[in-house]
Design an enzyme around this catalytic site. Structure first.
Site, PDB file in Angstrom:
ATOM      1  N   HIS A  25       0.828  -1.211   0.000  1.00 36.67           N
ATOM      2  CA  HIS A  25       0.000   0.000   0.000  1.00 36.67           C
ATOM      3  C   HIS A  25       0.863   1.261   0.000  1.00 36.67           C
ATOM      4  O   HIS A  25       0.677   2.158  -0.846  1.00 36.67           O
ATOM      5  CB  HIS A  25      -0.905  -0.016   1.232  1.00 36.67           C
ATOM      6  CG  HIS A  25      -1.836   1.147   1.329  1.00 36.67           C
ATOM      7  ND1 HIS A  25      -3.124   1.125   0.838  1.00 36.67           N
ATOM      8  CD2 HIS A  25      -1.659   2.393   1.858  1.00 36.67           C
ATOM      9  CE1 HIS A  25      -3.702   2.287   1.055  1.00 36.67           C
ATOM     10  NE2 HIS A  25      -2.846   3.080   1.678  1.00 36.67           N
ATOM     11  N   GLU A  26       1.793   1.322   0.931  1.00 35.01           N
ATOM     12  CA  GLU A  26       2.620   2.523   1.043  1.00 35.01           C
ATOM     13  C   GLU A  26       3.592   2.656  -0.116  1.00 35.01           C
ATOM     14  O   GLU A  26       3.949   3.765  -0.507  1.00 35.01           O
ATOM     15  CB  GLU A  26       3.382   2.512   2.380  1.00 35.01           C
ATOM     16  CG  GLU A  26       2.497   2.465   3.617  1.00 35.01           C
ATOM     17  CD  GLU A  26       1.499   3.610   3.694  1.00 35.01           C
ATOM     18  OE1 GLU A  26       1.730   4.664   3.066  1.00 35.01           O
ATOM     19  OE2 GLU A  26       0.461   3.441   4.368  1.00 35.01           O
ATOM     20  N   HIS A  29       1.885   4.635  -2.787  1.00 34.28           N
ATOM     21  CA  HIS A  29       1.984   6.077  -2.522  1.00 34.28           C
ATOM     22  C   HIS A  29       3.389   6.589  -2.849  1.00 34.28           C
ATOM     23  O   HIS A  29       3.544   7.637  -3.496  1.00 34.28           O
ATOM     24  CB  HIS A  29       1.692   6.365  -1.045  1.00 34.28           C
ATOM     25  CG  HIS A  29       0.264   6.179  -0.650  1.00 34.28           C
ATOM     26  ND1 HIS A  29      -0.783   6.744  -1.339  1.00 34.28           N
ATOM     27  CD2 HIS A  29      -0.295   5.505   0.400  1.00 34.28           C
ATOM     28  CE1 HIS A  29      -1.919   6.428  -0.755  1.00 34.28           C
ATOM     29  NE2 HIS A  29      -1.657   5.670   0.298  1.00 34.28           N
TER      30      HIS A  29
END
Length: 374
Positions: A25-26, A29
């Site tokens: 997920h990160e 980003h």
């Protein structure tokens, strides 16, 4: 279960799976932020004090933190891990600083950065599903009334039903499909039913009492069984298309289920928090690696979906503010954003309390302490 076994069989697998999903997920980003020229100050798996880490050549601090319950990337201009803008820092920025500041990127660049985390989770789930469909096969629900899984501590487990049992009829009523079977069970909350069961070559009669589950102003019965599946291998050319279809179907069903909870048509008993997910992860990990990969893919979808909810603090909250800015032509005021973050924090905490209460109830923690003091 001893404390050592609990940590080894439940906590460690849960932390490893959660950390992997948070990293994916990160990383979404991070990659999109770097692609748009944003300086990323911190990439952390976990919260709180740093256990260990390193700083790369572009100045990003990669670290593992002491509380392994999530993670974050902190962009230049962020006040905190929730990506709330640091207004004091922003007012003091030089023109050179603004070039690498998330706050000073276009609204569409900021939208891309916020959406990249959930998108990464979805792409990861599609990759896992598609790969499993190639090598292990896609799980297709069986049309026959054969039990695929028995829920722990369920009414079915208590009366000795087993995975692979074929239910021929209930109370003399032939059940041709699993949907028909579930309908009869739901119509008998708290009432004994006679199940005519075939187990391999043996036929037997088993009496069970479906658990009464309250849904809005009425009750339905739950036995705690799921249908069996058969596996169909897919070619590398089609596997990932089937994976996309299944990810979409799972997301739609999850949203529909949550919608029923919000309007009160379904109980919130099905919500699980970290304790429940850790317990499930431990059970699945002990069963097989393939099942653990299935669960990891499902949890990745859930993580991506939840983060798209329009709740400040989550990626969906940022996207909501950014889309409003794109439509209005100017950013949402600082006061409104601050109020939004407070509301978002309250909603997230409420969800944590409800899901944790459910976990403690399902794991019978309250009965354990009650027995100690009685």
């Amino acid at each position: 279960m001893s404390l050592i076994n609990l940590v080894y069989y439940n906590i460690i697998p849960f932390i490893l799976v959660l950390s992997l999903l948070v990293f994916v997920h990160e990383l979404g980003h991070y990659l999109v932020a770097r692609w748009n020229g944003v300086k990323v100050e911190v990439f952390s798996i976990g919260f709180g004090a740093e256990l260990f880490g390193w700083t790369d050549r572009v100045g990003t601090r990669w670290k593992i933190s002491i509380i392994p319950m999530g993670g974050y990337v902190k962009m230049f201009s962020d006040l905190n891990p929730a990506s709330q803008p640091d207004q004091t820092l922003i007012q003091e920025m030089s023109e050179k600083d603004k070039e690498v500041s998330l706050f000073h990127k276009t609204v569409w660049q900021r939208i891309a950065v916020s959406a990249a985390g959930p998108l990464a989770n979805y792409l990861f789930a599609i990759f896992l599903f598609g790969t499993l469909y190639i090598f292990m096969g896609q799980k297709i629900p069986s049309e026959e009334t054969k039990i695929g899984h028995i829920m722990p501590k369920s009414a079915a487990e208590q009366v000795g039903l087993q995975e692979g049992d074929l239910i021929l009829d209930i109370n003399g009523i032939t059940t041709g499909t699993f949907v028909e079977l579930q309908k009869i069970i739901q119509e008998n909350p708290g009432h004994e039913i006679d199940l005519h069961v075939q187990r391999e070559e043996q036929k037997m009669m088993i009496r069970a009492t479906p658990q009464a589950i309250k849904v809005r102003d009425h009750e339905i019965g739950r036995l705690g069984i799921t249908p069996s599946y058969h596996e169909v291998k897919r070619s590398p050319l089609t596997a990932y298309f089937y994976a996309v279809e299944d990810v979409h179907t799972f997301s739609a069903k999850t949203l529909a289920h949550l919608g029923q909870m919000i309007v009160g048509n379904q109980s919130t008993d099905g919500l699980s928090g970290p304790l429940g997910i850790a317990n499930l992860t431990g059970e699945v990990a002990r069963k097989s690696l393939v099942d653990l990969i299935w669960l990891t893919a499902l949890l990745s979808i859930n993580l991506g979906l939840i983060n798209l909810f329009p709740v400040p603090m989550l990626d969906g909250g940022h996207l909501l503010f950014y889309f409003i800015e794109a439509i209005r032509g100017k950013a949402v005021s600082e006061k409104v954003q601050e109020a939004g973050y407070r509301i978002g924090f309250s909603l997230v905490m409420l969800l944590v309390v409800i899901s944790t209460w459910n976990d403690l109830s399902h794991l019978k923690v309250f009965e354990f302490f009650k027995n100690i003091f009685n």
